[in-house]
Design a protein around this motif. Structure first.
Motif, PDB file in Angstrom:
ATOM      1  N   GLU A 187       2.824   4.499 -10.853  1.00 27.07           N
ATOM      2  CA  GLU A 187       2.742   4.201 -12.281  1.00 27.07           C
ATOM      3  C   GLU A 187       2.207   2.796 -12.459  1.00 27.07           C
ATOM      4  OE1 GLU A 187       6.394   4.856 -14.331  1.00 27.07           O
ATOM      5  OE2 GLU A 187       6.643   6.861 -13.508  1.00 27.07           O
ATOM      6  N   GLN A 188       1.353   2.625 -13.429  1.00 31.49           N
ATOM      7  CA  GLN A 188       0.737   1.303 -13.662  1.00 31.49           C
ATOM      8  C   GLN A 188       1.628   0.432 -14.481  1.00 31.49           C
ATOM      9  OE1 GLN A 188      -1.869   0.533 -11.962  1.00 31.49           O
ATOM     10  NE2 GLN A 188      -2.181   2.592 -11.210  1.00 31.49           N
TER      11      GLN A 188
ATOM     12  N   LEU B 227       1.615  11.781  -7.641  1.00 29.13           N
ATOM     13  CA  LEU B 227       0.244  11.688  -7.139  1.00 29.13           C
ATOM     14  C   LEU B 227      -0.299  10.268  -7.112  1.00 29.13           C
ATOM     15  CD1 LEU B 227      -1.196  14.844  -8.908  1.00 29.13           C
ATOM     16  CD2 LEU B 227      -0.312  14.652  -6.583  1.00 29.13           C
ATOM     17  N   GLU B 228       0.332   9.375  -7.880  1.00 30.34           N
ATOM     18  CA  GLU B 228      -0.115   7.979  -7.903  1.00 30.34           C
ATOM     19  C   GLU B 228       1.000   7.102  -8.442  1.00 30.34           C
ATOM     20  OE1 GLU B 228      -3.469   7.637 -10.521  1.00 30.34           O
ATOM     21  OE2 GLU B 228      -2.451   8.609 -12.166  1.00 30.34           O
TER      22      GLU B 228
ATOM     23  N   GLU C 269       0.856  -1.190   0.000  1.00 25.42           N
ATOM     24  CA  GLU C 269       0.000   0.000   0.000  1.00 25.42           C
ATOM     25  C   GLU C 269       0.893   1.241   0.000  1.00 25.42           C
ATOM     26  OE1 GLU C 269      -3.473   1.634  -0.556  1.00 25.42           O
ATOM     27  OE2 GLU C 269      -3.431  -0.482  -0.027  1.00 25.42           O
ATOM     28  N   ASN C 270       0.580   2.208  -0.844  1.00 31.04           N
ATOM     29  CA  ASN C 270       1.367   3.436  -0.945  1.00 31.04           C
ATOM     30  C   ASN C 270       0.629   4.612  -0.330  1.00 31.04           C
ATOM     31  OD1 ASN C 270       3.676   2.466  -2.418  1.00 31.04           O
ATOM     32  ND2 ASN C 270       2.369   2.317  -4.210  1.00 31.04           N
TER      33      ASN C 270
ATOM     34  N   PHE D  76       0.164   8.739  -0.987  1.00 29.11           N
ATOM     35  CA  PHE D  76       0.354   9.841  -1.936  1.00 29.11           C
ATOM     36  C   PHE D  76      -0.373  11.070  -1.433  1.00 29.11           C
ATOM     37  CE2 PHE D  76       0.709   6.006  -4.576  1.00 29.11           C
ATOM     38  CZ  PHE D  76       1.973   6.229  -5.094  1.00 29.11           C
ATOM     39  N   PRO D  77       0.075  12.254  -1.811  1.00 31.57           N
ATOM     40  CA  PRO D  77       1.197  12.562  -2.701  1.00 31.57           C
ATOM     41  C   PRO D  77       2.529  12.417  -1.974  1.00 31.57           C
ATOM     42  CG  PRO D  77       0.216  14.598  -1.932  1.00 31.57           C
ATOM     43  CD  PRO D  77      -0.609  13.469  -1.362  1.00 31.57           C
TER      44      PRO D  77
END
Length: 123
Positions: free
Chosen positions: A122-123, A119-120, A102-103, A105-106
């Motif tokens: 990268e996929q 902000l998120e 789990e991250n 952000f920001p």
């Protein structure tokens, strides 16, 4: 997080000694979350001393120091359980299990400016 609570968990004894009505919510991903996020995002998932795979039971730790401890690990009952624990009498630790990766952000990369914040993931 679980990493930071291990750095000051002795304060639960003080909370118990003075009967303080303090609620501590721990987001437990079994990692030093902020460090692991940097290692995940900027160092290709090369973790170095940020994964906490010990057997520490934070609920029992709180209870051993005289503070109630609770664990939430079910999304379905999360809101109800959290409200019950927050509204309970006396001090408590609420150990909330979250996914390992789990991250938060920001975040601003090292040496970055505020206009370069991430902000998120990268996929």
């Amino acid at each position: 997080g679980d990493g930071s609570i291990m750095m000051n968990c002795q304060e639960f004894a003080t909370v118990a000694d003075y009967n303080l009505d303090i609620k501590v919510v721990v987001l437990n991903n079994h990692m030093l979350g902020m460090v692991a996020q940097w290692q995940r995002m900027f160092y290709n998932h090369h973790y170095s001393h940020s994964v906490l795979r010990g057997k520490t039971d934070l609920v029992k730790l709180a209870q051993a120091m005289g503070v109630n401890g609770y664990r939430i690990d079910n999304k379905t009952t999360f809101n109800e359980e959290l409200a019950n624990y927050i509204n309970s009498d006396g001090a408590c630790l609420i150990d909330i299990l979250i996914p390992d990766e789990e991250n938060v952000f920001p975040m601003v990369p090292a040496g970055g400016r505020l206009d370069q914040m991430v902000l998120e993931a990268e996929q």
